[in-house]
Scaffold this motif. Sequence first.
Motif, PDB file in Angstrom:
ATOM      1  N   GLU A 162       0.836  -1.203   0.000  1.00 40.79           N
ATOM      2  CA  GLU A 162       0.000   0.000   0.000  1.00 40.79           C
ATOM      3  C   GLU A 162       0.870   1.252   0.000  1.00 40.79           C
ATOM      4  OE1 GLU A 162      -3.936   1.585   2.397  1.00 40.79           O
ATOM      5  OE2 GLU A 162      -2.272   0.741   3.567  1.00 40.79           O
ATOM      6  N   LEU A 163       1.943   1.225   0.786  1.00 40.34           N
ATOM      7  CA  LEU A 163       2.850   2.371   0.827  1.00 40.34           C
ATOM      8  C   LEU A 163       3.545   2.574  -0.515  1.00 40.34           C
ATOM      9  CD1 LEU A 163       4.544   2.004   4.339  1.00 40.34           C
ATOM     10  CD2 LEU A 163       2.974   3.796   3.605  1.00 40.34           C
ATOM     11  N   ARG A 164       4.043   1.477  -1.098  1.00 35.95           N
ATOM     12  CA  ARG A 164       4.740   1.594  -2.382  1.00 35.95           C
ATOM     13  C   ARG A 164       3.815   2.138  -3.469  1.00 35.95           C
ATOM     14  NH1 ARG A 164       7.559  -3.181  -0.693  1.00 35.95           N
ATOM     15  NH2 ARG A 164       5.936  -4.510  -1.596  1.00 35.95           N
ATOM     16  N   GLN A 165       2.529   1.779  -3.385  1.00 34.24           N
ATOM     17  CA  GLN A 165       1.580   2.207  -4.408  1.00 34.24           C
ATOM     18  C   GLN A 165       1.145   3.661  -4.227  1.00 34.24           C
ATOM     19  OE1 GLN A 165      -1.973  -0.173  -4.585  1.00 34.24           O
ATOM     20  NE2 GLN A 165      -2.917   1.053  -6.195  1.00 34.24           N
ATOM     21  N   HIS A 166       0.842   4.055  -2.990  1.00 35.98           N
ATOM     22  CA  HIS A 166       0.250   5.372  -2.752  1.00 35.98           C
ATOM     23  C   HIS A 166       1.226   6.403  -2.178  1.00 35.98           C
ATOM     24  CE1 HIS A 166      -3.735   3.825  -3.620  1.00 35.98           C
ATOM     25  NE2 HIS A 166      -3.523   2.821  -2.781  1.00 35.98           N
ATOM     26  N   ALA A 167       2.310   5.960  -1.557  1.00 33.95           N
ATOM     27  CA  ALA A 167       3.240   6.906  -0.919  1.00 33.95           C
ATOM     28  C   ALA A 167       4.659   6.366  -0.978  1.00 33.95           C
ATOM     29  CB  ALA A 167       2.812   7.163   0.525  1.00 33.95           C
ATOM     30  N   PRO A 168       5.264   6.354  -2.157  1.00 35.12           N
ATOM     31  CA  PRO A 168       6.629   5.828  -2.269  1.00 35.12           C
ATOM     32  C   PRO A 168       7.639   6.564  -1.397  1.00 35.12           C
ATOM     33  CG  PRO A 168       5.918   6.936  -4.304  1.00 35.12           C
ATOM     34  CD  PRO A 168       4.719   6.771  -3.456  1.00 35.12           C
ATOM     35  N   ASP A 169       7.365   7.855  -1.102  1.00 36.24           N
ATOM     36  CA  ASP A 169       8.281   8.593  -0.225  1.00 36.24           C
ATOM     37  C   ASP A 169       8.282   8.002   1.180  1.00 36.24           C
ATOM     38  OD1 ASP A 169       5.571   9.529  -0.085  1.00 36.24           O
ATOM     39  OD2 ASP A 169       6.266  11.230   1.127  1.00 36.24           O
ATOM     40  N   LEU A 170       7.093   7.628   1.659  1.00 35.52           N
ATOM     41  CA  LEU A 170       7.011   7.007   2.987  1.00 35.52           C
ATOM     42  C   LEU A 170       7.619   5.610   2.970  1.00 35.52           C
ATOM     43  CD1 LEU A 170       3.387   8.052   4.042  1.00 35.52           C
ATOM     44  CD2 LEU A 170       5.553   9.145   4.661  1.00 35.52           C
ATOM     45  N   ALA A 171       7.409   4.887   1.882  1.00 37.29           N
ATOM     46  CA  ALA A 171       7.987   3.544   1.763  1.00 37.29           C
ATOM     47  C   ALA A 171       9.507   3.613   1.826  1.00 37.29           C
ATOM     48  CB  ALA A 171       7.536   2.896   0.461  1.00 37.29           C
ATOM     49  N   THR A 172      10.079   4.636   1.200  1.00 34.40           N
ATOM     50  CA  THR A 172      11.535   4.809   1.231  1.00 34.40           C
ATOM     51  C   THR A 172      12.009   5.074   2.653  1.00 34.40           C
ATOM     52  OG1 THR A 172      11.547   5.673  -1.032  1.00 34.40           O
ATOM     53  CG2 THR A 172      13.450   6.191   0.365  1.00 34.40           C
ATOM     54  N   GLN A 173      11.280   5.904   3.391  1.00 35.02           N
ATOM     55  CA  GLN A 173      11.670   6.197   4.772  1.00 35.02           C
ATOM     56  C   GLN A 173      11.608   4.946   5.646  1.00 35.02           C
ATOM     57  OE1 GLN A 173      10.038   9.926   6.516  1.00 35.02           O
ATOM     58  NE2 GLN A 173       9.192  10.317   4.483  1.00 35.02           N
ATOM     59  N   VAL A 174      10.608   4.105   5.399  1.00 34.22           N
ATOM     60  CA  VAL A 174      10.517   2.852   6.157  1.00 34.22           C
ATOM     61  C   VAL A 174      11.705   1.968   5.832  1.00 34.22           C
ATOM     62  CG1 VAL A 174       9.179   0.734   6.456  1.00 34.22           C
ATOM     63  CG2 VAL A 174       8.004   2.934   6.344  1.00 34.22           C
ATOM     64  N   THR A 175      12.043   1.857   4.551  1.00 30.58           N
ATOM     65  CA  THR A 175      13.173   1.029   4.130  1.00 30.58           C
ATOM     66  C   THR A 175      14.475   1.536   4.733  1.00 30.58           C
ATOM     67  OG1 THR A 175      12.058   0.524   2.038  1.00 30.58           O
ATOM     68  CG2 THR A 175      14.440   0.151   2.139  1.00 30.58           C
ATOM     69  N   GLU A 176      14.620   2.859   4.805  1.00 33.49           N
ATOM     70  CA  GLU A 176      15.849   3.448   5.359  1.00 33.49           C
ATOM     71  C   GLU A 176      15.873   3.433   6.881  1.00 33.49           C
ATOM     72  OE1 GLU A 176      15.806   7.311   3.632  1.00 33.49           O
ATOM     73  OE2 GLU A 176      16.624   6.638   1.694  1.00 33.49           O
ATOM     74  N   GLY A 177      14.744   3.071   7.495  1.00 37.02           N
ATOM     75  CA  GLY A 177      14.697   2.979   8.949  1.00 37.02           C
ATOM     76  C   GLY A 177      14.447   4.296   9.649  1.00 37.02           C
ATOM     77  N   THR A 178      14.062   5.350   8.918  1.00 35.23           N
ATOM     78  CA  THR A 178      13.796   6.649   9.540  1.00 35.23           C
ATOM     79  C   THR A 178      12.343   6.802   9.954  1.00 35.23           C
ATOM     80  OG1 THR A 178      13.395   7.653   7.363  1.00 35.23           O
ATOM     81  CG2 THR A 178      15.645   7.746   8.231  1.00 35.23           C
ATOM     82  N   LEU A 179      11.509   5.830   9.591  1.00 36.45           N
ATOM     83  CA  LEU A 179      10.091   5.883   9.939  1.00 36.45           C
ATOM     84  C   LEU A 179       9.589   4.459  10.132  1.00 36.45           C
ATOM     85  CD1 LEU A 179       7.746   7.994  10.185  1.00 36.45           C
ATOM     86  CD2 LEU A 179       7.171   7.444   7.819  1.00 36.45           C
ATOM     87  N   THR A 180       8.804   4.251  11.184  1.00 35.96           N
ATOM     88  CA  THR A 180       8.267   2.914  11.401  1.00 35.96           C
ATOM     89  C   THR A 180       7.141   2.636  10.408  1.00 35.96           C
ATOM     90  OG1 THR A 180       6.565   3.604  12.982  1.00 35.96           O
ATOM     91  CG2 THR A 180       8.769   3.115  13.865  1.00 35.96           C
ATOM     92  N   LEU A 181       6.889   1.360  10.198  1.00 34.42           N
ATOM     93  CA  LEU A 181       5.839   0.968   9.261  1.00 34.42           C
ATOM     94  C   LEU A 181       4.475   1.465   9.735  1.00 34.42           C
ATOM     95  CD1 LEU A 181       4.933  -0.553   6.744  1.00 34.42           C
ATOM     96  CD2 LEU A 181       4.844  -2.645   8.118  1.00 34.42           C
ATOM     97  N   ASP A 182       4.203   1.345  11.033  1.00 31.90           N
ATOM     98  CA  ASP A 182       2.907   1.785  11.562  1.00 31.90           C
ATOM     99  C   ASP A 182       2.737   3.296  11.410  1.00 31.90           C
ATOM    100  OD1 ASP A 182       2.166  -0.758  12.221  1.00 31.90           O
ATOM    101  OD2 ASP A 182       2.749  -0.613  14.327  1.00 31.90           O
ATOM    102  N   ALA A 183       3.811   4.045  11.684  1.00 29.88           N
ATOM    103  CA  ALA A 183       3.730   5.500  11.554  1.00 29.88           C
ATOM    104  C   ALA A 183       3.525   5.903  10.099  1.00 29.88           C
ATOM    105  CB  ALA A 183       4.994   6.151  12.107  1.00 29.88           C
ATOM    106  N   ALA A 184       4.220   5.222   9.200  1.00 30.09           N
ATOM    107  CA  ALA A 184       4.068   5.518   7.775  1.00 30.09           C
ATOM    108  C   ALA A 184       2.654   5.210   7.300  1.00 30.09           C
ATOM    109  CB  ALA A 184       5.085   4.719   6.967  1.00 30.09           C
TER     110      ALA A 184
END
Length: 292
Positions: free
Chosen positions: A156-178
């Motif tokens: 869902e993140l990759r489809q609608h918010a790739p910027d948030l998905a990138t932050q999750v992958t980089e560890g700067t944002l938790t999955l739940d927060a994203a």
Amino acid sequence: MFPALPEDELHDLAQSIKAEGQHKPIILGRDGVLLDGRNRLAACELVGVEPRFTRYEGNNPTALILAANLCRRHVSKGQQAMIGAMARPFSGHSLRTHAKLHAMSLSRLSAANVVLEHAPDLAEKVRLGTLGLDAAYAEAGDRKARTAALIAQHNELRQHAPDLATQVTEGTLTLDAATATLHQRLEDERLRRRVKEVDAIRQADGEPGPSHTELAEQGEITWEEAHHRAEQHHAQRQATIQGAQQSLEQIARNWTAVQDLAVHLNMPYADEVLDGLTLGARALATRLTSQV
């Protein structure tokens, strides 16, 4: 792959071999690898008896190992299923074929395969007999569901918010927060679309004044307030439409009275009808009869 005999049973086997000899030989592969008879070998060493070996000349050592060990009395049905699931990749057989070849329960083998795939740490406990297959399968099912939910969140993140998905992958944002941020974005977009829909209807109806969208974009009100006002307007508009429809339906049901009045205009009957009306009703009757 198969668990060793408990210590007391190994001692019993050792005493039996010492007293009666080794009835079954220990089987080695062509390269000298031990295929079957680990417990017999340990028992022989325990009581100082020279072990007796034989060599396997076939082409399917996995089948030999399974056939020789799956039905051993110290291995539970759950352990058998787990060992069978662990050995299946070496055979290349489907679960159904593997179960049929080794006279195993397909449902139990399938459960073991789920544990092996989604909870390999528990699979090892089942193999050793320290955890039942049913309990491991229940936990594996829970893990599978949680994994599926996490994958769905990532997708869902990759489809609608790739910027948030990138932050999750980089560890700067938790999955739940994203995910929470994404859902807030989607909700904001929904509110804005709804406000613009209502504004378009207002404009088509010819209503004066600035639109709710303009007020929100200019910062005079929030989008939440704009949405609240838009929904209020929509509700009032629907109530007005419903009232107008009901009034027109009532006029339609009583139209014969208007027609009858038109026929008798300038006659005592019409005069008496009109005299009994309020000024507003009389004006309406006059206009209606002129259209008949």
